[in-house]
Design an enzyme around this catalytic site. Structure first.
Site, PDB file in Angstrom:
ATOM      1  N   ASP A  75       0.742  -1.141  -0.111  1.00 48.48           N
ATOM      2  CA  ASP A  75      -0.092   0.129   0.038  1.00 48.48           C
ATOM      3  C   ASP A  75       0.654   1.125   0.026  1.00 48.48           C
ATOM      4  O   ASP A  75       0.359   2.033   0.772  1.00 48.48           O
ATOM      5  CB  ASP A  75      -1.051  -0.032   1.231  1.00 48.48           C
ATOM      6  CG  ASP A  75      -2.316   0.847   1.358  1.00 48.48           C
ATOM      7  OD1 ASP A  75      -2.238   1.071  -0.516  1.00 48.48           O
ATOM      8  OD2 ASP A  75      -2.335   2.164   1.811  1.00 48.48           O
ATOM      9  N   ASP A 105      -3.804  -4.890  -4.767  1.00 41.54           N
ATOM     10  CA  ASP A 105      -2.814  -3.242  -4.784  1.00 41.54           C
ATOM     11  C   ASP A 105      -1.356  -4.038  -5.252  1.00 41.54           C
ATOM     12  O   ASP A 105      -0.619  -3.320  -5.426  1.00 41.54           O
ATOM     13  CB  ASP A 105      -2.985  -2.880  -3.567  1.00 41.54           C
ATOM     14  CG  ASP A 105      -3.657  -1.749  -4.202  1.00 41.54           C
ATOM     15  OD1 ASP A 105      -4.547  -1.470  -4.777  1.00 41.54           O
ATOM     16  OD2 ASP A 105      -4.659  -1.314  -2.832  1.00 41.54           O
ATOM     17  N   ASP A 118     -11.639   1.941   4.613  1.00 36.56           N
ATOM     18  CA  ASP A 118     -10.375   2.387   3.894  1.00 36.56           C
ATOM     19  C   ASP A 118      -9.561   3.308   4.385  1.00 36.56           C
ATOM     20  O   ASP A 118      -8.079   3.377   3.837  1.00 36.56           O
ATOM     21  CB  ASP A 118     -10.562   2.809   2.523  1.00 36.56           C
ATOM     22  CG  ASP A 118     -11.572   1.775   1.787  1.00 36.56           C
ATOM     23  OD1 ASP A 118     -11.936   0.971   1.649  1.00 36.56           O
ATOM     24  OD2 ASP A 118     -12.876   2.705   1.275  1.00 36.56           O
TER      25      ASP A 118
END
Length: 304
Positions: A26, A64, A261
């Site tokens: 991330d 991701d 999130d």
């Protein structure tokens, strides 16, 4: 992992497992963390694979992990992200009954050529395929078309006659019907009546019932963080393998609906309350009651 797959087997269910532990994940943002180094990650993946044993499982490998590499945010790729994911594919495929899917981002992110090249480098041809829209809100119609383009690009380039750069299609084309038809025609002309076999895909519909959020036209300067706890979203299609598509294996709820999130600050700046909600959002992965209720109230199709 062993406990999870054994419990699923006892229920006659197929477990949906998310492997999310890549180093520097991330880009050091809200979901930062992961293994401290490459050796630690490989050891973790090996343990994950041992836990699977010979049980059937569906594995979502590193959300991701390919669409948001360290290089995408100007950070050094100290542990070779693609090589680690390629290692993980090999380890997890020691379970012949595991269906492994790699990160394909979503339909409003990378061009087909970019994500197809990353998928191929990470070993997608040794996996079942790729996943789209994890923790995002893109519409199914765009995701299905984009996923088909990526799968067809992988099929066309498998023999090496064409490079990935030749593959058309991307977010802008999806917003232009004429351009999208041209992309469809390009792939059809090269594949004929054959069905691409290089990769299948799955779509996360846990939060895309209302589609993506558009920020106010005249919002203050700064990042609106459209991906971060956007307001007014809804649950999407319920999980099912009845997709009506040869390439689309399933609609799944991969991101748990109602999980935050991250501590979205948008244009207010880091450390500030979310200006859309007037209060701080919970840290990434924490339960967010207000958003959970929004998702339930705005579900498409509606909840019973």
């Amino acid at each position: 992992m062993r406990q999870a797959v054994e419990q699923a087997a006892a229920q006659g269910a197929l477990p949906l497992l998310v492997a999310y532990n890549a180093p520097a994940r991330d880009c050091s943002q809200y979901s930062a963390g992961g293994a401290p180094c490459g050796d630690a990650y490989r050891a973790w993946v090996d343990a994950f694979a041992r836990g699977l044993g010979q049980h059937p499982a569906l594995v979502i490998l590193e959300p991701d992990g390919l669409a948001l590499t360290p290089a995408d945010c100007g950070q050094p790729d100290d542990f070779d992200r693609v090589a680690l994911i390629r290692y993980a594919v090999g380890a997890l495929r020691r379970d012949p009954h595991a269906r492994v899917y790699l990160d394909g981002g979503h339909s409003a992110w990378h061009p087909v050529a970019v994500i197809a090249a990353r998928l191929a480098a990470a070993g997608v041809r040794d996996a079942r395929g790729f996943f789209l829209n994890v923790s995002n809100y893109q519409r199914n119609q765009d995701l299905i078309r984009y996923g088909a383009w990526v799968a067809q690009c992988l099929a066309i380039t498998a023999g090496g006659a064409l490079g990935y750069d030749a593959c058309p299609g991307g977010p802008a084309d999806l917003q232009d019907p004429a351009a999208a038809r041209c992309v469809d025609d390009w792939y059809a002309a090269r594949l004929g009546e054959s069905t691409p076999s290089a990769a299948h895909f799955v779509i996360d519909t846990s939060r895309n019932g209302q589609g993506p959020w558009a920020p106010p036209a005249e919002h203050p300067s700064g990042d609106p963080q459209t991906w971060c706890n956007p307001p007014g979203r809804g649950l999407g299609l319920r999980p099912t393998a009845a997709t009506g598509s040869l390439l689309l294996d399933a609609y799944l709820w991969i991101k748990t609906p109602g999980e935050s999130d991250g501590e979205c600050a948008r244009w207010a700046g880091a450390g500030q309350p979310d200006p859309l909600r007037g209060a701080p959002c919970p840290p990434a992965g924490r339960w967010f009651p207000a958003m959970a209720l929004e998702l339930a109230h705005n579900a498409v199709p509606p909840l019973d």
